[in-house]
Write a protein that holds these residues in place. Structure first.
Motif, PDB file in Angstrom:
ATOM      1  N   ARG A  87     -91.739  49.417 -26.247  1.00 29.67           N
ATOM      2  CA  ARG A  87     -92.852  50.171 -25.624  1.00 29.67           C
ATOM      3  C   ARG A  87     -93.212  50.083 -23.868  1.00 29.67           C
ATOM      4  NH1 ARG A  87     -95.758  46.020 -29.291  1.00 29.67           N
ATOM      5  NH2 ARG A  87     -95.998  44.768 -27.469  1.00 29.67           N
ATOM      6  N   ALA A  88     -91.660  49.324 -23.296  1.00 27.43           N
ATOM      7  CA  ALA A  88     -91.208  49.062 -22.366  1.00 27.43           C
ATOM      8  C   ALA A  88     -90.381  50.617 -21.333  1.00 27.43           C
ATOM      9  CB  ALA A  88     -90.752  47.786 -22.068  1.00 27.43           C
ATOM     10  N   GLY A  89     -91.217  51.682 -21.067  1.00 30.63           N
ATOM     11  CA  GLY A  89     -90.339  52.629 -20.827  1.00 30.63           C
ATOM     12  C   GLY A  89     -89.414  52.326 -20.098  1.00 30.63           C
ATOM     13  N   GLU A  90     -89.682  51.138 -18.657  1.00 25.75           N
ATOM     14  CA  GLU A  90     -88.636  51.172 -17.231  1.00 25.75           C
ATOM     15  C   GLU A  90     -87.896  49.868 -17.840  1.00 25.75           C
ATOM     16  OE1 GLU A  90     -88.320  53.343 -14.987  1.00 25.75           O
ATOM     17  OE2 GLU A  90     -89.562  54.676 -16.116  1.00 25.75           O
TER      18      GLU A  90
ATOM     19  N   HIS B 281     -83.619  46.782 -22.832  1.00 25.48           N
ATOM     20  CA  HIS B 281     -83.933  47.955 -23.667  1.00 25.48           C
ATOM     21  C   HIS B 281     -83.423  48.424 -24.185  1.00 25.48           C
ATOM     22  CE1 HIS B 281     -84.042  49.862 -18.889  1.00 25.48           C
ATOM     23  NE2 HIS B 281     -83.509  48.696 -18.490  1.00 25.48           N
ATOM     24  N   LEU B 282     -84.379  49.282 -25.348  1.00 24.60           N
ATOM     25  CA  LEU B 282     -84.114  49.106 -26.312  1.00 24.60           C
ATOM     26  C   LEU B 282     -82.924  50.469 -26.538  1.00 24.60           C
ATOM     27  CD1 LEU B 282     -85.117  49.443 -29.794  1.00 24.60           C
ATOM     28  CD2 LEU B 282     -86.209  50.328 -29.311  1.00 24.60           C
ATOM     29  N   ALA B 283     -81.608  50.233 -27.655  1.00 27.94           N
ATOM     30  CA  ALA B 283     -80.606  51.467 -26.969  1.00 27.94           C
ATOM     31  C   ALA B 283     -81.029  52.312 -28.765  1.00 27.94           C
ATOM     32  CB  ALA B 283     -79.204  50.853 -27.492  1.00 27.94           C
ATOM     33  N   HIS B 284     -80.372  51.806 -29.993  1.00 25.81           N
ATOM     34  CA  HIS B 284     -80.591  52.440 -31.341  1.00 25.81           C
ATOM     35  C   HIS B 284     -80.902  51.358 -32.110  1.00 25.81           C
ATOM     36  CE1 HIS B 284     -76.702  51.450 -32.201  1.00 25.81           C
ATOM     37  NE2 HIS B 284     -75.764  51.634 -30.883  1.00 25.81           N
ATOM     38  N   LEU B 285     -80.729  52.059 -32.994  1.00 20.13           N
ATOM     39  CA  LEU B 285     -80.532  51.964 -34.524  1.00 20.13           C
ATOM     40  C   LEU B 285     -79.221  51.192 -34.839  1.00 20.13           C
ATOM     41  CD1 LEU B 285     -82.652  50.777 -37.003  1.00 20.13           C
ATOM     42  CD2 LEU B 285     -82.667  52.966 -37.921  1.00 20.13           C
ATOM     43  N   ALA B 286     -79.359  50.670 -35.601  1.00 23.25           N
ATOM     44  CA  ALA B 286     -77.510  49.490 -36.038  1.00 23.25           C
ATOM     45  C   ALA B 286     -77.664  50.306 -37.328  1.00 23.25           C
ATOM     46  CB  ALA B 286     -77.307  47.999 -36.220  1.00 23.25           C
ATOM     47  N   ASP B 287     -75.975  50.158 -37.842  1.00 22.80           N
ATOM     48  CA  ASP B 287     -76.199  51.257 -38.922  1.00 22.80           C
ATOM     49  C   ASP B 287     -76.063  50.785 -39.855  1.00 22.80           C
ATOM     50  OD1 ASP B 287     -73.652  53.026 -37.386  1.00 22.80           O
ATOM     51  OD2 ASP B 287     -72.704  51.736 -37.913  1.00 22.80           O
ATOM     52  N   ASP B 288     -76.683  49.140 -39.676  1.00 22.94           N
ATOM     53  CA  ASP B 288     -77.536  48.450 -41.122  1.00 22.94           C
ATOM     54  C   ASP B 288     -78.631  48.873 -41.648  1.00 22.94           C
ATOM     55  OD1 ASP B 288     -78.710  47.017 -39.021  1.00 22.94           O
ATOM     56  OD2 ASP B 288     -78.030  45.694 -40.032  1.00 22.94           O
ATOM     57  N   GLY B 289     -79.328  49.575 -40.517  1.00 24.60           N
ATOM     58  CA  GLY B 289     -80.970  49.874 -40.482  1.00 24.60           C
ATOM     59  C   GLY B 289     -81.301  48.999 -40.813  1.00 24.60           C
ATOM     60  N   LEU B 290     -81.099  47.170 -40.238  1.00 21.37           N
ATOM     61  CA  LEU B 290     -81.638  46.524 -40.796  1.00 21.37           C
ATOM     62  C   LEU B 290     -82.814  45.646 -39.190  1.00 21.37           C
ATOM     63  CD1 LEU B 290     -80.856  44.808 -43.641  1.00 21.37           C
ATOM     64  CD2 LEU B 290     -83.314  46.238 -43.781  1.00 21.37           C
ATOM     65  N   THR B 291     -81.705  45.961 -37.926  1.00 17.19           N
ATOM     66  CA  THR B 291     -81.265  45.579 -37.043  1.00 17.19           C
ATOM     67  C   THR B 291     -81.035  46.819 -35.715  1.00 17.19           C
ATOM     68  OG1 THR B 291     -78.847  45.277 -37.014  1.00 17.19           O
ATOM     69  CG2 THR B 291     -79.758  43.428 -37.971  1.00 17.19           C
ATOM     70  N   VAL B 292     -81.980  46.042 -34.536  1.00 21.14           N
ATOM     71  CA  VAL B 292     -81.493  47.469 -33.835  1.00 21.14           C
ATOM     72  C   VAL B 292     -80.267  46.740 -31.981  1.00 21.14           C
ATOM     73  CG1 VAL B 292     -83.352  48.798 -34.156  1.00 21.14           C
ATOM     74  CG2 VAL B 292     -83.231  46.599 -32.047  1.00 21.14           C
ATOM     75  N   HIS B 293     -79.645  47.691 -32.082  1.00 24.23           N
ATOM     76  CA  HIS B 293     -79.060  47.757 -30.863  1.00 24.23           C
ATOM     77  C   HIS B 293     -79.675  47.101 -28.860  1.00 24.23           C
ATOM     78  CE1 HIS B 293     -74.709  47.651 -32.075  1.00 24.23           C
ATOM     79  NE2 HIS B 293     -75.464  48.560 -33.300  1.00 24.23           N
ATOM     80  N   LEU B 294     -79.476  46.381 -28.196  1.00 24.19           N
ATOM     81  CA  LEU B 294     -80.411  45.919 -27.727  1.00 24.19           C
ATOM     82  C   LEU B 294     -79.620  45.739 -25.867  1.00 24.19           C
ATOM     83  CD1 LEU B 294     -82.821  43.104 -28.319  1.00 24.19           C
ATOM     84  CD2 LEU B 294     -83.284  45.780 -28.362  1.00 24.19           C
ATOM     85  N   HIS B 295     -79.672  46.406 -24.961  1.00 31.23           N
ATOM     86  CA  HIS B 295     -78.804  45.619 -23.938  1.00 31.23           C
ATOM     87  C   HIS B 295     -79.836  44.700 -22.889  1.00 31.23           C
ATOM     88  CE1 HIS B 295     -79.479  50.530 -22.801  1.00 31.23           C
ATOM     89  NE2 HIS B 295     -80.010  49.828 -21.695  1.00 31.23           N
ATOM     90  N   VAL B 296     -79.274  44.289 -21.688  1.00 30.29           N
ATOM     91  CA  VAL B 296     -79.606  42.766 -20.635  1.00 30.29           C
ATOM     92  C   VAL B 296     -79.180  44.098 -19.013  1.00 30.29           C
ATOM     93  CG1 VAL B 296     -80.622  41.588 -20.068  1.00 30.29           C
ATOM     94  CG2 VAL B 296     -81.031  41.820 -22.284  1.00 30.29           C
ATOM     95  N   ASP B 297     -79.566  44.784 -18.471  1.00 30.20           N
ATOM     96  CA  ASP B 297     -79.066  44.349 -16.678  1.00 30.20           C
ATOM     97  C   ASP B 297     -79.334  43.634 -16.871  1.00 30.20           C
ATOM     98  OD1 ASP B 297     -77.731  47.430 -17.206  1.00 30.20           O
ATOM     99  OD2 ASP B 297     -79.620  48.282 -17.540  1.00 30.20           O
TER     100      ASP B 297
END
Length: 239
Positions: free
Chosen positions: A67-70, A101-117
């Motif tokens: 939900r956090a665009g920025e 920030h939300l990056a993308h769906l992981a290959d396992d389909g159960l987790t997502v990749h996040l990154h923190v600046d």
């Protein structure tokens, strides 16, 4: 860690290097965002001043990030605990601020990749507190032994306990006046930290290697150097 009388400063990692190493070796952390705490079991990889981690697809943190665009303002908490059983096992506490920030769906389909600046971070130990910026983290490198530290320390404590009696010959005899229990507390490429545990308190002492260890095999050679110095009365840096 204070210096025994007459000793010079022993080399040790910088605050930025400690933080880089701690992040790369941790497997859990707490994310504080929007007034809530989210405990994550996740490895962390450091790329410059950006951290990459994972969260469950259905986790509240994932929904908040979406939900956090920025980007979502967050604070990360990481606790560094000694893998060897000693009194007061917490070696350091890391507090890091940044935007997630939300990056993308992981290959396992159960987790997502996040990154923190990362914006800035503070590392507090029983002996000092240090702060760094994103630029400091980006310039730092992880200690080559960081990911192996837990296994190496446990091996030393379980299989080579007799070595610590030898290593105490490198210490100021005044530190051993009350026959403390000696255990390995931490290690890095620059040396080994021993915990001297008395009934009413403890003291930590760093024994510096003659030269930094490049990898785990080289660490074995550096430990041999320390033991040889202890057996044959050669000088060693202490901190």
């Amino acid at each position: 860690m204070s210096l025994p009388p007459g000793d010079t400063e022993a080399p040790e990692p910088t605050t930025a290097e400690r933080i880089h190493s701690l992040l790369g070796a941790t497997s859990s952390l707490t994310v504080r965002a929007l007034g809530e705490r989210h405990d994550l079991d996740t490895p962390v990889s450091v790329h410059g001043s950006r951290l990459r981690l994972r969260a469950p697809l259905d986790a509240p943190l994932t929904a908040a990030a979406a939900r956090a665009g920025e980007g979502l303002a967050v604070v990360l908490d990481v606790t560094d605990v000694s893998p060897v059983a000693v009194r007061d096992r917490v070696r350091a506490r890391l507090t890091l601020a940044g935007r997630l920030h939300l990056a993308h769906l992981a290959d396992d389909g159960l987790t997502v990749h996040l990154h923190v600046d990362v914006a800035h971070a503070v590392l507090a130990t029983p002996y000092s507190t240090g702060a760094i910026t994103a630029a400091d983290l980006a310039r730092a490198t992880a200690d080559p032994l960081a990911r192996h530290e837990a296994a190496l320390l446990t091996h030393l404590a379980d299989d080579h306990a007799d070595a610590f009696d030898v290593l105490t010959r490198l210490l100021d005899p005044a530190l051993l006046a009350r026959t403390p229990d000696v255990r390995p507390l931490a290690l890095d490429r620059h040396g080994l930290v021993l915990r001297l545990d008395h009934p009413d308190g403890h003291r930590d002492v760093r024994l510096a290697f003659p030269e930094p260890a490049r990898d785990t095999e080289d660490f074995g050679h550096r430990m041999h150097d320390l033991l040889s110095a202890a057996r044959y009365g050669q000088p060693a840096h202490r901190g």
